[in-house]
Write an enzyme that holds these catalytic residues in place. Structure first.
Site, PDB file in Angstrom:
ATOM      1  N   THR A 173       0.780  -0.183   7.286  1.00  0.00           N
ATOM      2  CA  THR A 173       0.566  -1.178   6.094  1.00  0.00           C
ATOM      3  C   THR A 173       0.720  -2.352   6.534  1.00  0.00           C
ATOM      4  O   THR A 173       1.707  -2.841   7.418  1.00  0.00           O
ATOM      5  CB  THR A 173       1.695  -0.583   5.186  1.00  0.00           C
ATOM      6  OG1 THR A 173       1.805  -1.469   4.186  1.00  0.00           O
ATOM      7  CG2 THR A 173       3.227  -0.564   5.765  1.00  0.00           C
ATOM      8  N   GLY A 174       0.281  -3.506   5.701  1.00  0.00           N
ATOM      9  CA  GLY A 174       0.138  -4.919   6.027  1.00  0.00           C
ATOM     10  C   GLY A 174      -1.154  -5.374   5.883  1.00  0.00           C
ATOM     11  O   GLY A 174      -1.964  -4.814   5.373  1.00  0.00           O
TER      12      GLY A 174
ATOM     13  N   THR B 194       0.884  -1.130  -0.150  1.00  0.00           N
ATOM     14  CA  THR B 194       0.000  -0.004  -0.201  1.00  0.00           C
ATOM     15  C   THR B 194       0.848   1.225   0.098  1.00  0.00           C
ATOM     16  O   THR B 194       1.984   1.158   0.131  1.00  0.00           O
ATOM     17  CB  THR B 194      -0.750   0.051   1.198  1.00  0.00           C
ATOM     18  OG1 THR B 194      -2.052   0.890   1.115  1.00  0.00           O
ATOM     19  CG2 THR B 194      -0.246   0.464   2.687  1.00  0.00           C
TER      20      THR B 194
ATOM     21  N   ARG C 172     -14.222  -7.354  -0.801  1.00  0.00           N
ATOM     22  CA  ARG C 172     -13.200  -7.022   0.418  1.00  0.00           C
ATOM     23  C   ARG C 172     -12.901  -5.408   0.706  1.00  0.00           C
ATOM     24  O   ARG C 172     -12.333  -4.958  -0.127  1.00  0.00           O
ATOM     25  CB  ARG C 172     -11.972  -8.020   0.250  1.00  0.00           C
ATOM     26  CG  ARG C 172     -11.207  -7.901   1.443  1.00  0.00           C
ATOM     27  CD  ARG C 172      -9.992  -7.176   1.320  1.00  0.00           C
ATOM     28  NE  ARG C 172      -9.016  -7.304   2.401  1.00  0.00           N
ATOM     29  CZ  ARG C 172      -8.020  -6.426   2.812  1.00  0.00           C
ATOM     30  NH1 ARG C 172      -7.728  -5.449   1.471  1.00  0.00           N
ATOM     31  NH2 ARG C 172      -7.178  -6.705   3.661  1.00  0.00           N
ATOM     32  N   VAL C 173     -13.063  -4.977   1.894  1.00  0.00           N
ATOM     33  CA  VAL C 173     -12.476  -3.913   2.258  1.00  0.00           C
ATOM     34  C   VAL C 173     -11.273  -4.013   3.269  1.00  0.00           C
ATOM     35  O   VAL C 173     -11.723  -4.567   4.261  1.00  0.00           O
ATOM     36  CB  VAL C 173     -13.604  -2.767   2.782  1.00  0.00           C
ATOM     37  CG1 VAL C 173     -13.039  -1.564   3.032  1.00  0.00           C
ATOM     38  CG2 VAL C 173     -14.522  -2.678   1.639  1.00  0.00           C
ATOM     39  N   GLY C 174      -9.863  -3.478   2.830  1.00  0.00           N
ATOM     40  CA  GLY C 174      -8.936  -3.633   4.043  1.00  0.00           C
ATOM     41  C   GLY C 174      -9.092  -2.377   5.201  1.00  0.00           C
ATOM     42  O   GLY C 174     -10.256  -1.761   5.235  1.00  0.00           O
ATOM     43  N   ASP C 175      -7.894  -2.105   5.657  1.00  0.00           N
ATOM     44  CA  ASP C 175      -7.785  -1.066   6.818  1.00  0.00           C
ATOM     45  C   ASP C 175      -7.548   0.414   6.167  1.00  0.00           C
ATOM     46  O   ASP C 175      -7.907   1.314   6.764  1.00  0.00           O
ATOM     47  CB  ASP C 175      -6.893  -1.518   7.761  1.00  0.00           C
ATOM     48  CG  ASP C 175      -5.354  -1.655   7.090  1.00  0.00           C
ATOM     49  OD1 ASP C 175      -5.478  -2.380   5.986  1.00  0.00           O
ATOM     50  OD2 ASP C 175      -4.339  -1.258   7.506  1.00  0.00           O
TER      51      ASP C 175
ATOM     52  N   GLY D 124      -4.580  -5.922   6.091  1.00  0.00           N
ATOM     53  CA  GLY D 124      -5.465  -5.242   6.758  1.00  0.00           C
ATOM     54  C   GLY D 124      -6.336  -5.383   7.742  1.00  0.00           C
ATOM     55  O   GLY D 124      -6.846  -4.830   8.656  1.00  0.00           O
TER      56      GLY D 124
HETATM   57  N1  ASP Z   1      -3.272  -2.770   4.308  1.00  0.00           N
HETATM   58  C1  ASP Z   1      -3.749  -3.002   2.863  1.00  0.00           C
HETATM   59  C2  ASP Z   1      -5.077  -3.787   2.833  1.00  0.00           C
HETATM   60  O1  ASP Z   1      -5.113  -4.720   3.788  1.00  0.00           O
HETATM   61  C3  ASP Z   1      -2.525  -3.584   2.145  1.00  0.00           C
HETATM   62  C4  ASP Z   1      -1.119  -3.105   2.839  1.00  0.00           C
HETATM   63  O2  ASP Z   1      -1.000  -2.306   3.298  1.00  0.00           O
HETATM   64  O3  ASP Z   1      -0.272  -3.746   2.354  1.00  0.00           O
HETATM   65  O4  ASP Z   1      -5.659  -3.498   2.218  1.00  0.00           O
END
Ligand code: ASP
Length: 302
Positions: free
Chosen positions: A217-218, A167, A195-198, A220
């Site tokens: 980041t990571g 991200t 799907r919705v992430g963070d 979500g």
């Molecule tokens: N956090 C983002 C998500 O889960 C992806 C990411 O940060 O790598 O959509």
């Protein structure tokens, strides 16, 4: 001031820090100082974060905007969020396909009474603003998706494997002491449609107040279930230094899922920055140029 080479220098009026997504793949560090430099078009933290993220969204190597990952159905569903810590206002969009989702998120913040807008309403707002739609992703993201269909998975073991996340984000502090945080992503490779992430969820993927701006980041789901950005921000609001707050929050995330790539970047009202991650690579840049973060080892699932 930006030097002739476009790299960031220390006497900039807005302090901006950017990142290009934590990854469980070993990748060459990417020089993101171009986004820090681009942020100097604005003297406000909000404008600087938007400008920096727009540049990152236009970078075909990053999973946001043009370089967004495809979901399992081959669709583009991008998420973005932005928060102005000085007013407490938040704007976010989810599941949309425009070239610069962060502009749409800022429009939600500034031109609607809402926080999070999705679907047809978000598409209509984008049209009203004249935002360019995102018709397709990059050839390499499309090839990656094709490969995952053929079963030659380069995308990782299962959903949320460290190879799949990415991200972009930015935090900024301006001369009036205003803090802002923003995040934008194509999501995670292997995500189902819808799907919705963070990244568009305040407190999960990003957080800002009068005292601190935080970006995560990571995977979500991990950030949503733990409200990780809020936790890191709250530690700083209680007097913990940004670096320590990022490391402690990351340790908490690791106790829950030690095999998940994750990163946290935080900036406080004194201009102190902190950054820590678990993974193999994370590109960051700030006013002093390319930046390092404290790295914790990923624990393999196998
Ligand atoms: N956090 C983002 C998500 O889960 C992806 C990411 O940060 O790598 O959509």
């Amino acid at each position: 001031m930006i030097d002739a080479g476009g790299s960031a220098t220390e006497d900039q009026s807005v302090r901006v820090y950017v990142h290009g997504g934590v990854s469980g793949r070993t990748r060459e560090a990417r020089d993101l100082t171009y986004a820090v430099a681009a942020a100097q078009v604005s003297s406000s933290a909000l404008g600087a974060v938007e400008a920096a993220i727009m540049k990152l969204e236009d970078d075909p190597e990053l999973n946001a905007g043009y370089g967004a990952v495809l979901n399992v159905a081959g669709g583009l569903e991008l998420d973005a969020g932005i928060a102005d810590g000085s007013t407490g206002a938040v704007g976010a969009v989810a599941g949309i396909a425009v070239r610069n989702p962060i502009r749409l998120a800022r429009a939600v913040l500034e031109h609607t009474p809402h926080v999070l807008v999705t679907g047809q309403g978000a598409a209509r707002l984008a049209e009203e603003l004249g935002l360019a739609p995102l018709e397709d992703t990059t050839p390499s993201q499309r090839a990656r998706w094709q490969e995952s269909l053929s079963g030659k998975a380069s995308a990782g073991d299962g959903f949320g494997a460290p190879e799949q996340v990415d991200t972009v984000g930015a935090v900024a502090l301006d001369e009036r002491g205003r803090l802002c945080a923003g995040s934008s992503t194509g999501g995670v490779a292997g995500q189902m449609a819808g799907r919705v992430g963070d990244s568009p969820l305040f407190g999960a993927g990003f957080y800002a107040s009068r005292a601190v701006a935080v970006i995560g980041t990571g995977v979500g789901e991990l950030f949503i279930e733990t409200l990780a950005s809020l936790r890191a921000g709250h530690l700083i609001e209680c007097g913990v230094a940004p670096q320590q707050a990022c490391e402690s929050t990351l340790a908490m995330l690791g106790e829950r899922r030690a095999d998940a790539a994750a990163g946290l970047l935080a900036l406080d009202d004194e201009g102190r920055v902190g950054a820590a991650y678990r993974g193999d690579s994370w590109s960051l840049a700030g006013p002093e140029g390319i930046m390092d973060a404290v790295r914790l080892e990923l624990v393999s699932r196998r």
